[in-house]
Design a protein around this motif. Sequence first.
Motif, PDB file in Angstrom:
ATOM      1  N   LYS A 149       0.827  -1.215   0.000  1.00 50.66           N
ATOM      2  CA  LYS A 149       0.000   0.000   0.000  1.00 50.66           C
ATOM      3  C   LYS A 149       0.863   1.268   0.000  1.00 50.66           C
ATOM      4  CE  LYS A 149      -1.982   1.732   3.713  1.00 50.66           C
ATOM      5  NZ  LYS A 149      -1.966   3.171   3.861  1.00 50.66           N
ATOM      6  N   SER A 150       0.513   2.175  -0.880  1.00 54.88           N
ATOM      7  CA  SER A 150       1.173   3.462  -0.908  1.00 54.88           C
ATOM      8  C   SER A 150       0.148   4.477  -1.355  1.00 54.88           C
ATOM      9  CB  SER A 150       2.356   3.415  -1.880  1.00 54.88           C
ATOM     10  OG  SER A 150       2.527   4.656  -2.521  1.00 54.88           O
ATOM     11  N   MET A 151      -0.095   5.496  -0.519  1.00 54.14           N
ATOM     12  CA  MET A 151      -1.068   6.509  -0.906  1.00 54.14           C
ATOM     13  C   MET A 151      -0.560   7.296  -2.098  1.00 54.14           C
ATOM     14  SD  MET A 151      -3.662   5.891   0.908  1.00 54.14           S
ATOM     15  CE  MET A 151      -4.670   7.190   0.220  1.00 54.14           C
ATOM     16  N   LEU A 152       0.775   7.423  -2.218  1.00 54.43           N
ATOM     17  CA  LEU A 152       1.281   8.142  -3.374  1.00 54.43           C
ATOM     18  C   LEU A 152       0.953   7.394  -4.661  1.00 54.43           C
ATOM     19  CD1 LEU A 152       3.285  10.706  -4.063  1.00 54.43           C
ATOM     20  CD2 LEU A 152       4.459   8.781  -5.122  1.00 54.43           C
ATOM     21  N   LEU A 192      -3.275  -6.385   3.630  1.00 56.40           N
ATOM     22  CA  LEU A 192      -4.520  -7.129   3.824  1.00 56.40           C
ATOM     23  C   LEU A 192      -5.738  -6.271   3.470  1.00 56.40           C
ATOM     24  CD1 LEU A 192      -6.084  -9.634   4.720  1.00 56.40           C
ATOM     25  CD2 LEU A 192      -5.911  -8.809   7.076  1.00 56.40           C
ATOM     26  N   ALA A 193      -5.718  -5.028   3.941  1.00 53.17           N
ATOM     27  CA  ALA A 193      -6.863  -4.159   3.674  1.00 53.17           C
ATOM     28  C   ALA A 193      -6.955  -3.823   2.179  1.00 53.17           C
ATOM     29  CB  ALA A 193      -6.756  -2.882   4.491  1.00 53.17           C
ATOM     30  N   GLU A 194      -5.796  -3.617   1.556  1.00 59.96           N
ATOM     31  CA  GLU A 194      -5.805  -3.339   0.117  1.00 59.96           C
ATOM     32  C   GLU A 194      -6.265  -4.566  -0.671  1.00 59.96           C
ATOM     33  OE1 GLU A 194      -4.645  -0.722  -2.142  1.00 59.96           O
ATOM     34  OE2 GLU A 194      -5.049   0.592  -0.442  1.00 59.96           O
ATOM     35  N   HIS A 195      -5.914  -5.719  -0.165  1.00 61.02           N
ATOM     36  CA  HIS A 195      -6.377  -6.954  -0.786  1.00 61.02           C
ATOM     37  C   HIS A 195      -7.909  -6.994  -0.748  1.00 61.02           C
ATOM     38  CE1 HIS A 195      -6.757 -11.184  -1.736  1.00 61.02           C
ATOM     39  NE2 HIS A 195      -7.283 -11.450  -0.547  1.00 61.02           N
ATOM     40  N   ILE A 196      -8.473  -6.580   0.394  1.00 60.52           N
ATOM     41  CA  ILE A 196      -9.934  -6.555   0.528  1.00 60.52           C
ATOM     42  C   ILE A 196     -10.548  -5.588  -0.487  1.00 60.52           C
ATOM     43  CG2 ILE A 196     -11.829  -5.839   2.064  1.00 60.52           C
ATOM     44  CD1 ILE A 196      -9.948  -6.799   4.426  1.00 60.52           C
ATOM     45  N   ILE A 197      -9.987  -4.382  -0.575  1.00 62.83           N
ATOM     46  CA  ILE A 197     -10.635  -3.426  -1.486  1.00 62.83           C
ATOM     47  C   ILE A 197     -10.336  -3.752  -2.946  1.00 62.83           C
ATOM     48  CG2 ILE A 197     -10.843  -1.567   0.214  1.00 62.83           C
ATOM     49  CD1 ILE A 197      -8.651  -0.139  -1.224  1.00 62.83           C
ATOM     50  N   VAL A 245      -4.655   4.887   6.594  1.00 61.60           N
ATOM     51  CA  VAL A 245      -3.999   3.834   7.373  1.00 61.60           C
ATOM     52  C   VAL A 245      -4.771   2.517   7.279  1.00 61.60           C
ATOM     53  CG1 VAL A 245      -3.217   3.135   9.668  1.00 61.60           C
ATOM     54  CG2 VAL A 245      -2.969   5.515   8.947  1.00 61.60           C
ATOM     55  N   TRP A 246      -6.116   2.617   7.308  1.00 61.88           N
ATOM     56  CA  TRP A 246      -6.966   1.432   7.164  1.00 61.88           C
ATOM     57  C   TRP A 246      -7.787   1.593   5.899  1.00 61.88           C
ATOM     58  CZ3 TRP A 246      -6.785   4.133  11.881  1.00 61.88           C
ATOM     59  CH2 TRP A 246      -6.052   3.490  12.879  1.00 61.88           C
ATOM     60  N   PRO A 247      -7.228   1.205   4.758  1.00 64.89           N
ATOM     61  CA  PRO A 247      -7.905   1.488   3.479  1.00 64.89           C
ATOM     62  C   PRO A 247      -9.289   0.852   3.390  1.00 64.89           C
ATOM     63  CG  PRO A 247      -5.657   0.696   3.129  1.00 64.89           C
ATOM     64  CD  PRO A 247      -5.942   0.531   4.582  1.00 64.89           C
ATOM     65  N   ALA A 248      -9.509  -0.249   4.146  1.00 64.70           N
ATOM     66  CA  ALA A 248     -10.794  -0.949   4.049  1.00 64.70           C
ATOM     67  C   ALA A 248     -11.632  -0.734   5.298  1.00 64.70           C
ATOM     68  CB  ALA A 248     -10.560  -2.447   3.819  1.00 64.70           C
ATOM     69  N   MET A 249     -11.375   0.343   6.005  1.00 63.36           N
ATOM     70  CA  MET A 249     -12.089   0.553   7.275  1.00 63.36           C
ATOM     71  C   MET A 249     -13.578   0.777   7.093  1.00 63.36           C
ATOM     72  SD  MET A 249     -12.955   4.000   8.052  1.00 63.36           S
ATOM     73  CE  MET A 249     -12.194   4.492   9.570  1.00 63.36           C
ATOM     74  N   HIS A 250     -13.976   1.052   5.856  1.00 67.29           N
ATOM     75  CA  HIS A 250     -15.401   1.276   5.607  1.00 67.29           C
ATOM     76  C   HIS A 250     -16.175  -0.036   5.526  1.00 67.29           C
ATOM     77  CE1 HIS A 250     -13.316   0.734   1.822  1.00 67.29           C
ATOM     78  NE2 HIS A 250     -14.449   0.391   1.254  1.00 67.29           N
ATOM     79  N   ARG A 251     -15.469  -1.148   5.569  1.00 66.92           N
ATOM     80  CA  ARG A 251     -16.158  -2.434   5.435  1.00 66.92           C
ATOM     81  C   ARG A 251     -16.156  -3.168   6.772  1.00 66.92           C
ATOM     82  NH1 ARG A 251     -17.860  -4.729   0.720  1.00 66.92           N
ATOM     83  NH2 ARG A 251     -17.848  -3.115  -0.880  1.00 66.92           N
ATOM     84  N   ASP A 282     -14.081 -16.483  11.227  1.00 66.96           N
ATOM     85  CA  ASP A 282     -13.391 -15.761  12.286  1.00 66.96           C
ATOM     86  C   ASP A 282     -12.161 -15.082  11.679  1.00 66.96           C
ATOM     87  OD1 ASP A 282     -12.471 -18.678  12.182  1.00 66.96           O
ATOM     88  OD2 ASP A 282     -10.821 -17.641  13.183  1.00 66.96           O
ATOM     89  N   PRO A 283     -11.737 -13.956  12.261  1.00 66.99           N
ATOM     90  CA  PRO A 283     -10.620 -13.210  11.676  1.00 66.99           C
ATOM     91  C   PRO A 283      -9.387 -14.064  11.426  1.00 66.99           C
ATOM     92  CG  PRO A 283     -11.684 -11.899  13.391  1.00 66.99           C
ATOM     93  CD  PRO A 283     -12.336 -13.250  13.417  1.00 66.99           C
ATOM     94  N   GLY A 284      -9.063 -14.954  12.358  1.00 62.47           N
ATOM     95  CA  GLY A 284      -7.866 -15.789  12.198  1.00 62.47           C
ATOM     96  C   GLY A 284      -7.927 -16.630  10.936  1.00 62.47           C
ATOM     97  N   THR A 285      -9.033 -17.283  10.719  1.00 63.33           N
ATOM     98  CA  THR A 285      -9.183 -18.141   9.536  1.00 63.33           C
ATOM     99  C   THR A 285      -9.174 -17.310   8.257  1.00 63.33           C
ATOM    100  OG1 THR A 285     -10.559 -19.567  10.904  1.00 63.33           O
ATOM    101  CG2 THR A 285     -10.599 -19.967   8.535  1.00 63.33           C
ATOM    102  N   MET A 286      -9.820 -16.144   8.327  1.00 64.87           N
ATOM    103  CA  MET A 286      -9.862 -15.298   7.112  1.00 64.87           C
ATOM    104  C   MET A 286      -8.472 -14.770   6.774  1.00 64.87           C
ATOM    105  SD  MET A 286     -13.500 -13.398   6.949  1.00 64.87           S
ATOM    106  CE  MET A 286     -13.354 -12.262   8.313  1.00 64.87           C
ATOM    107  N   VAL A 287      -7.693 -14.411   7.802  1.00 68.31           N
ATOM    108  CA  VAL A 287      -6.329 -13.925   7.554  1.00 68.31           C
ATOM    109  C   VAL A 287      -5.481 -15.048   6.952  1.00 68.31           C
ATOM    110  CG1 VAL A 287      -4.199 -13.145   8.668  1.00 68.31           C
ATOM    111  CG2 VAL A 287      -6.379 -12.069   9.256  1.00 68.31           C
ATOM    112  N   GLN A 288      -5.637 -16.277   7.468  1.00 64.05           N
ATOM    113  CA  GLN A 288      -4.900 -17.419   6.927  1.00 64.05           C
ATOM    114  C   GLN A 288      -5.219 -17.606   5.444  1.00 64.05           C
ATOM    115  OE1 GLN A 288      -2.486 -19.161   7.918  1.00 64.05           O
ATOM    116  NE2 GLN A 288      -2.422 -18.341  10.014  1.00 64.05           N
ATOM    117  N   SER A 289      -6.474 -17.409   5.111  1.00 62.39           N
ATOM    118  CA  SER A 289      -6.892 -17.585   3.727  1.00 62.39           C
ATOM    119  C   SER A 289      -6.250 -16.525   2.825  1.00 62.39           C
ATOM    120  CB  SER A 289      -8.428 -17.512   3.664  1.00 62.39           C
ATOM    121  OG  SER A 289      -8.867 -17.646   2.344  1.00 62.39           O
ATOM    122  N   ALA A 290      -6.236 -15.270   3.309  1.00 59.75           N
ATOM    123  CA  ALA A 290      -5.598 -14.199   2.537  1.00 59.75           C
ATOM    124  C   ALA A 290      -4.103 -14.471   2.386  1.00 59.75           C
ATOM    125  CB  ALA A 290      -5.825 -12.859   3.229  1.00 59.75           C
TER     126      ALA A 290
END
Lengths: 473, 255
Positions: free
Chosen positions: A111-114, A136-141, A152-158, A179-187
């Motif tokens: 992630k880079s805002m620039l 991870l958040a950029e992967h989501i969006i 800082v949290w690009p996907a905070m709207h979700r 659960d967050p743990g399983t979803m993070v493992q998947s990503a």
Amino acid sequence: MTAPQTGFKERAAAALSDGALKIAIDRTTGTAERKRATALAAFPEFDAARERGKAIKDHVIAHLDHYLEMFERNATAAGAQVHWATDDAEARAIVTRICLDADAKLVTRSKSMLGEEIGLPHALADAGIERVETDLAEHIIQLAGERPSHIVWPAMHRTREQVADLFRTGHNPPPAAEDPGTMVQSARRELRAKFLAADIGISGANFLVADTGATCTVTNEGNAELTTTPPRIHIVTAGIEKLVPSTAHAFALLRLLVRSATGGEMTQYTTFHHGPKRAGDADGPEEMHIVLVDNGRSRMLGDEFREMLRCIRCGACMNHCVVYRQIGGHAYGGTYPGPMGAVLTPVLDGLAQSRDLAHACTMNGRCAEVCPVGIPLPTLLRAWRRRSWRERLEPGSVRAGIGLWAMLARRPALYRMASRIGVRALRLLGRRGWISTLPLARGWTAYRDMPRPPGRTFMEQYRADQARRGGGK
Amino acid sequence: MSAKPSPRVGLFVTCLVDAIRPGIGFAAIQLLEEAGCRVEVPQGQTCCGQPALNSGDETDAAHLARQTIAAFEGCDHVVLPSGSCAGTMVHAYPELLAGDPQWAARARAFAAKTHEITSFLVDVMGYRPQGRRLDASATYHDSCAGLRELGIAAQPRALLAQVEGLRMRPLEGNDVCCGFGGTFCVKYPQISDAITTEKAEAVERSGADILLAGDLGCLMNMAGKLHRRGARTRCFHTIEVLAGHADGPGIGEEG
């Protein structure tokens, strides 16, 4: 940049009617606010650190040419190739050319805002290059086909419930549980193959260290390290205001950045990239390119927005902004949302298209209070309002309203007469203390009642009292 | 007689107080006189110029700054029942007139003698109200401009602590903007409403009988929302309670 198709008010209205968005914003900004407050309570020297951070940035900004030359010299000596881009188009062209010259098929991006500012995702797509976002958040969006809504949290709207839906359809195989743990493992599983297969890794930089020529990146996920280490080529894109004189200065600012952004003391990963792989190194890219982007920044040096160049992109201003917390980042329509975005967007996209942003602020000053480098954000927003007034970008109705009011206010006797008439007229609109419909301020009475004024103004009553007292003598 | 001459205090009556709630002006006169001041209300005053300033119209804002400075030049102090207008005078006037050789020094001198009323009473006059009683619970909203531009937080609370029988209740997010923002609330009514709704909910959750603040703009906004929601909370300017006026009608109540 792809300009949004709707105006600010439409985007804000859409955001306000999105209940899930509000829940998501409250969760994240509320947590950020609490964690920052806790981190500051445990950091009594914060004010001194803020003064030092501000002084460091002001010094660099005042001697930007000197430090840019020093950085280029040292980065080149370390084996990196330094490129200069005056605007977003040039920056896109430089990065795309490096990718095409290397015959790159797959690019990982940290992630880079620039990168967002210069429109890199679109440029890579147009060049036929597959881009994988590794944050991870950029992967989501990226799965959602959206842009970041927070710096800082690009996907905070979700909400996490919405993320679970995205992963169910976007991951193969879908995560076994929600659960967050399983979803993070998947990503992690999805991204790992990409990290290893990428031809090029593109990152931003939190700091550019002039006296070593190193670039510094901080993350909590380690994705920047995996983006920049395995591929053959590493490209850094960074704004020229990211310079600091030395590593010690980078750390001074880092203490402010992390506490203000996440409420942590230090990020999980703080990496300095100092040129490409050298003989005998076990890993690292064969080529390192650093693209230094101006895109309006040197213009800010010479005008009233200069102090904005101090910004270290922590996001504290948006976490504490009452407006951001109601409408979220997408409503702002630019790359950078919240108070800092409202100042930067007119620099990047032009004032005519973004004048709404400077007005969509209650001037409550909380953003400036929490800014770790003391940027007077409300003052800068007022400067945009001033410029918009001077350039006659304000709507005719606003100009006429302010003009009429000022004409009266400049003539005390006339002003008093108008007030006397005004309060009597207002009284007629209400009953039993309240007015529920105002003809010229429907925005007010659409959502709240207006106290009904008494029949006489203070000045009338006061002068009558004075006359009575005088007469009694 | 006291050896110290009583200071000559010019009261600036904000445009909202003048039109919507004159009682705040009279409460100010009463408290200032109790504190030992000679109060006058210069007739050359109108509005501080904040609507023009915040709209970007510096020409009119500077004109109103000069007009206000001239109207109060004979006073030892300028006092206002509003942190927002006081903040404009203290911070914006010197900036607005910095480039004007005839007015720069006058603007600085004016700023130096200008005070929001609770901070003037506590910090300058060392005043504490005597013999005030109100059997009620109240909660206090810190209006943003007073809080952040002038550092007003302890003074109103110290004064309110002198009122016997008044029980202060904490307000969640007491230092978070109420969504008024001057012209903001009419330019972006939907966003303003969302912010104000959260504020009204917090006021209701506080369980207090009375909501207090130091700026009529914020009070009108919060009172108007609470009324629309059907809440029973009464709303007063801090100095109305300090002057013993809370037995009369609150904002939006008619006797």
